[in-house]
Design a protein around this motif. Structure first.
Motif, PDB file in Angstrom:
ATOM      1  N   VAL A 382      32.207 -25.008   8.234  1.00 15.05           N
ATOM      2  CA  VAL A 382      33.307 -25.598   8.997  1.00 15.05           C
ATOM      3  C   VAL A 382      33.502 -27.052   8.590  1.00 15.05           C
ATOM      4  CG1 VAL A 382      34.158 -26.157  11.307  1.00 15.05           C
ATOM      5  CG2 VAL A 382      32.836 -24.064  10.946  1.00 15.05           C
ATOM      6  N   GLY A 383      34.739 -27.399   8.263  1.00 16.32           N
ATOM      7  CA  GLY A 383      35.055 -28.785   7.907  1.00 16.32           C
ATOM      8  C   GLY A 383      35.715 -29.515   9.066  1.00 16.32           C
ATOM      9  N   ILE A 384      35.309 -30.774   9.279  1.00 19.26           N
ATOM     10  CA  ILE A 384      35.939 -31.635  10.291  1.00 19.26           C
ATOM     11  C   ILE A 384      36.470 -32.859   9.567  1.00 19.26           C
ATOM     12  CG2 ILE A 384      35.623 -32.912  12.445  1.00 19.26           C
ATOM     13  CD1 ILE A 384      35.015 -29.996  12.838  1.00 19.26           C
ATOM     14  N   ILE A 517      31.821 -33.989  -8.836  1.00 13.25           N
ATOM     15  CA  ILE A 517      32.505 -32.731  -8.488  1.00 13.25           C
ATOM     16  C   ILE A 517      31.716 -31.517  -8.948  1.00 13.25           C
ATOM     17  CG2 ILE A 517      34.569 -31.341  -8.944  1.00 13.25           C
ATOM     18  CD1 ILE A 517      36.139 -33.981  -9.098  1.00 13.25           C
ATOM     19  N   GLU A 518      31.138 -31.579 -10.148  1.00 13.40           N
ATOM     20  CA  GLU A 518      30.420 -30.426 -10.691  1.00 13.40           C
ATOM     21  C   GLU A 518      29.174 -30.114  -9.853  1.00 13.40           C
ATOM     22  OE1 GLU A 518      29.846 -27.182 -12.874  1.00 13.40           O
ATOM     23  OE2 GLU A 518      31.588 -28.505 -13.064  1.00 13.40           O
ATOM     24  N   ASN A 519      28.403 -31.170  -9.519  1.00 14.31           N
ATOM     25  CA  ASN A 519      27.188 -30.954  -8.716  1.00 14.31           C
ATOM     26  C   ASN A 519      27.529 -30.537  -7.287  1.00 14.31           C
ATOM     27  OD1 ASN A 519      24.764 -31.395 -10.290  1.00 14.31           O
ATOM     28  ND2 ASN A 519      25.476 -33.486 -10.582  1.00 14.31           N
ATOM     29  N   GLU A 520      28.622 -31.091  -6.758  1.00 13.67           N
ATOM     30  CA  GLU A 520      29.047 -30.704  -5.415  1.00 13.67           C
ATOM     31  C   GLU A 520      29.401 -29.220  -5.387  1.00 13.67           C
ATOM     32  OE1 GLU A 520      31.738 -32.825  -2.070  1.00 13.67           O
ATOM     33  OE2 GLU A 520      32.852 -32.143  -3.838  1.00 13.67           O
ATOM     34  N   LYS A 521      30.057 -28.760  -6.436  1.00 12.00           N
ATOM     35  CA  LYS A 521      30.426 -27.347  -6.528  1.00 12.00           C
ATOM     36  C   LYS A 521      29.179 -26.461  -6.548  1.00 12.00           C
ATOM     37  CE  LYS A 521      32.909 -24.056  -9.458  1.00 12.00           C
ATOM     38  NZ  LYS A 521      33.643 -23.864 -10.742  1.00 12.00           N
ATOM     39  N   VAL A 539      30.679 -29.712   8.038  1.00 13.05           N
ATOM     40  CA  VAL A 539      30.899 -30.761   7.036  1.00 13.05           C
ATOM     41  C   VAL A 539      31.902 -31.779   7.573  1.00 13.05           C
ATOM     42  CG1 VAL A 539      31.639 -31.246   4.674  1.00 13.05           C
ATOM     43  CG2 VAL A 539      30.497 -29.073   5.199  1.00 13.05           C
ATOM     44  N   ILE A 540      31.505 -33.045   7.625  1.00 12.61           N
ATOM     45  CA  ILE A 540      32.422 -34.141   7.970  1.00 12.61           C
ATOM     46  C   ILE A 540      32.848 -34.801   6.668  1.00 12.61           C
ATOM     47  CG2 ILE A 540      32.695 -36.310   9.225  1.00 12.61           C
ATOM     48  CD1 ILE A 540      32.160 -33.992  11.055  1.00 12.61           C
ATOM     49  N   SER A 541      34.144 -34.849   6.415  1.00 13.46           N
ATOM     50  CA  SER A 541      34.591 -35.421   5.146  1.00 13.46           C
ATOM     51  C   SER A 541      36.077 -35.781   5.180  1.00 13.46           C
ATOM     52  CB  SER A 541      34.332 -34.432   4.004  1.00 13.46           C
ATOM     53  OG  SER A 541      34.700 -34.987   2.766  1.00 13.46           O
ATOM     54  N   HIS A 542      36.423 -36.795   4.343  1.00 12.33           N
ATOM     55  CA  HIS A 542      37.832 -37.114   4.083  1.00 12.33           C
ATOM     56  C   HIS A 542      38.290 -36.441   2.787  1.00 12.33           C
ATOM     57  CE1 HIS A 542      36.636 -40.632   6.604  1.00 12.33           C
ATOM     58  NE2 HIS A 542      37.867 -40.507   7.067  1.00 12.33           N
ATOM     59  N   ASN A 543      37.298 -36.017   2.002  1.00 13.50           N
ATOM     60  CA  ASN A 543      37.568 -35.546   0.646  1.00 13.50           C
ATOM     61  C   ASN A 543      38.144 -34.126   0.655  1.00 13.50           C
ATOM     62  OD1 ASN A 543      37.202 -34.496  -2.042  1.00 13.50           O
ATOM     63  ND2 ASN A 543      35.803 -36.202  -2.433  1.00 13.50           N
ATOM     64  N   LYS A 544      39.354 -33.978   0.136  1.00 17.78           N
ATOM     65  CA  LYS A 544      40.007 -32.664   0.117  1.00 17.78           C
ATOM     66  C   LYS A 544      39.227 -31.665  -0.727  1.00 17.78           C
ATOM     67  CE  LYS A 544      44.738 -34.287   0.957  1.00 17.78           C
ATOM     68  NZ  LYS A 544      46.121 -34.355   0.414  1.00 17.78           N
ATOM     69  N   ASN A 545      38.640 -32.151  -1.824  1.00 20.80           N
ATOM     70  CA  ASN A 545      37.860 -31.265  -2.690  1.00 20.80           C
ATOM     71  C   ASN A 545      36.658 -30.697  -1.937  1.00 20.80           C
ATOM     72  OD1 ASN A 545      37.475 -30.275  -5.550  1.00 20.80           O
ATOM     73  ND2 ASN A 545      35.476 -31.253  -5.195  1.00 20.80           N
TER      74      ASN A 545
END
Length: 565
Positions: A382-384, A517-521, A539-545
């Motif tokens: 879940v993203g917030i 990005i690669e490691n996050e994936k 997940v708390i994030s501003h990042n669209k990816n």
């Protein structure tokens, strides 16, 4: 004074033993002083008994009739020897008690803060917590407990000597005491205000020193980049100079009464010689009288000086007590004995429900979250998201149980999490944006919360962690705050640590923002593969990816939560 005395109740049995030893030593000290009178009377005139107090006279008559000089000396020697034995025992027991008590206070203050809510600790400057748990607990023990015990011993020694003087020369002793007491309290009241002011300033400056050191090494890279070394040295030198000046003044005002007391007693002793020699026609007992008052003065001059110094130090300790949060609480004697915690296991397997949750920090603050109705299923990612300051971190802090809803409740499988926070929080791993690593190896940091046996974990667990730590050696030494690692490496270690904690809920609060990005994936693909239905990830994030890896996304806006995916 009552606050310092109340601290001793924690160790009442030990302090009672010290009191008994003090009483024995004082009795022996007083007896030693008393015996100087018959000794010197015997030396001055063996045949004549001076007409003094009837009880002393009876004792002297016994000596003259039945004892030789050698036996008198032997009696004095045995008294001194016993005093030496009991004084040594007292000193050993006293020193052990004082420094054990310092440990006890430090532990209690540390436990007090450990039992506080997360939000309370975030409000408190860490320098003040360090100062209270280490420096100030030491000061309370050193200046308060130690000086209180010493004052008790010195006070009763002075009383013992005065009792002996009154027994032998009552009227003359009372005249001397009246003068000394008036003078003593005059000095005490003249110096205490100055010392009280110095102590207040000292506490503030001491906290500033610790805080400035923390700031210095927190900003160390910037200080080097902008060549601010000399500026920071100059500022620290100014703070240190002020601190040393305060200590110097405090020491001067604490000790100078000692020299005044010594001068007064020497003057009084000379007055005694004048009084006995010139104003008393029958001065055949001048030598015993001088010996008695001289021996007594030799004992009580240092005691009175120490009492003056000790009382000022006790005042200093009391002011420290009044500044420390732990001792500000009216019920601090029982506060450290925390209430029984419900340690039942919290069985959660399916659904978390924010049921019409409102939250504000206090009545003085505005509402941050309003009528939040959110359902989180096991196995979801879940993203917030939302603007800065919208309440995202507050939402997950509520989920972790660090904050309590103002209205509404948070339920896990229809059970209110507030009814068993201990069991609930055992289900959660929370990884903040600012991650703390201990000094040690990567392996030490993985095991910080549990003594992990990697062989007991499933291959899926270990494969996930291996992927997270790819390119890192578990035996690599980590510098303070992970300063020899990149931000991404620190975040990967923190996630690996959380995986080994085997929690059912993983909260990532802007955790992957320093990972490429690669490691996050790789991380999210492995997490989603691993969790199936075994874990909920928030997940708390501003990042669209980053949010793209989430099954559901909610946006906080204008105090309310809306689903956008």
């Amino acid at each position: 004074m009552t606050k310092i005395l109340s601290l001793l109740k924690f160790y009442s049995k030990d302090i009672n033993k010290i009191y008994i030893l003090v009483f024995i030593v004082v009795l022996l000290e007083s007896l030693t002083v008393f015996l100087t009178y018959p000794l010197f009377q015997f030396l001055e005139n063996k045949n004549e008994v001076i007409n003094i107090n009837i009880y002393v006279q009876y004792f002297l008559n016994l000596i003259e009739k039945n004892l030789s000089l050698n036996l008198i000396l032997l009696f004095i020697f045995l008294t001194a020897f016993l005093k030496f034995i009991f004084s040594t025992i007292l000193q050993k027991y006293n020193s052990k008690f004082i420094y054990n008590y310092e440990q006890f206070l430090s532990n209690k203050i540390y436990s007090y803060y450990l039992n506080r809510k997360v939000i309370d600790i975030k409000k408190k400057n860490s320098s003040f917590i360090l100062s209270e748990a280490i420096t100030q607990s030491s000061n309370i023990s050193e200046y308060g407990i130690k000086n209180l015990i010493n004052t008790f011993a010195d006070f009763f020694l002075v009383l013992g000597v005065i009792f002996v003087w009154i027994l032998v020369k009552p009227i003359f002793t009372i005249q001397i005491l009246a003068f000394v007491i008036i003078f003593f309290f005059l000095i005490y009241f003249l110096t205490r205000k100055k010392l009280k002011k110095l102590t207040k300033i000292k506490n503030v400056v001491d906290a500033r020193r610790l805080n400035f050191i923390n700031q210095t090494f927190g900003l160390f890279t910037d200080i080097k980049l902008y060549s601010l070394d000399e500026k920071y040295k100059y500022i620290f030198d100014k703070i240190n100079k002020k601190y040393s000046d305060i200590l110097a003044n405090q020491f001067f005002f604490s000790t100078f009464p000692k020299y005044i007391v010594e001068f007064i007693f020497i003057s009084l002793f000379l007055l005694i010689i004048f009084f006995v020699n010139f104003l008393i026609s029958n001065n055949s007992n001048i030598l015993p009288t001088l010996a008695l008052f001289g021996a007594g003065a030799f004992k009580i001059i240092p005691s009175i000086s120490r009492m003056q110094y000790n009382l000022l130090n006790i005042k200093f300790a009391i002011q420290i007590l009044e500044k420390i949060d732990f001792f500000k609480k009216k019920n601090y004697r029982t506060l450290v004995n925390t209430k029984a915690i419900n340690k039942d296991k919290f069985n959660y397997n399916k659904l978390i429900h924010f049921n019409k949750v409102d939250f504000r920090y206090s009545k003085k603050h505005k509402i941050i979250l309003k009528k939040i109705d959110l359902k989180l299923l096991m196995g979801d990612v879940v993203g917030i998201t939302g603007d800065s300051g919208s309440g995202k971190s507050t939402l997950v802090t509520l989920l972790a149980g660090f904050l309590t809803p103002t209205n509404g409740k948070i339920e896990a499988d229809k059970k209110n999490i507030q009814n068993n926070l201990y069991g609930w929080q055992k289900q959660i791993s929370y990884i903040p944006q600012n991650i703390f690593l201990i000094d040690g190896t990567i392996d030490d940091n993985l095991k910080i919360f549990n003594d992990i046996d990697f062989k007991k974990f499933s291959p899926m667990h270990n494969n996930l962690v291996d992927n997270l730590l790819k390119g890192l050696d578990k035996n690599q030494k980590i510098w303070e705050n992970g300063s020899n690692l990149s931000g991404g490496q620190i975040q990967r270690i923190a996630i690996a640590r959380a995986i080994y904690n085997n929690s059912k809920i993983l909260i990532l609060d802007e955790t992957t923002n320093a990972i490429d990005i690669e490691n996050e994936k790789i991380i999210f693909e492995n997490l989603k593969k691993y969790i199936t239905n075994e874990m909920l990830i928030v997940v708390i994030s501003h990042n669209k990816n980053t949010l793209g890896y989430c099954d559901k996304i909610f946006k906080l806006q204008q105090k309310k939560l809306n689903r956008i995916k």
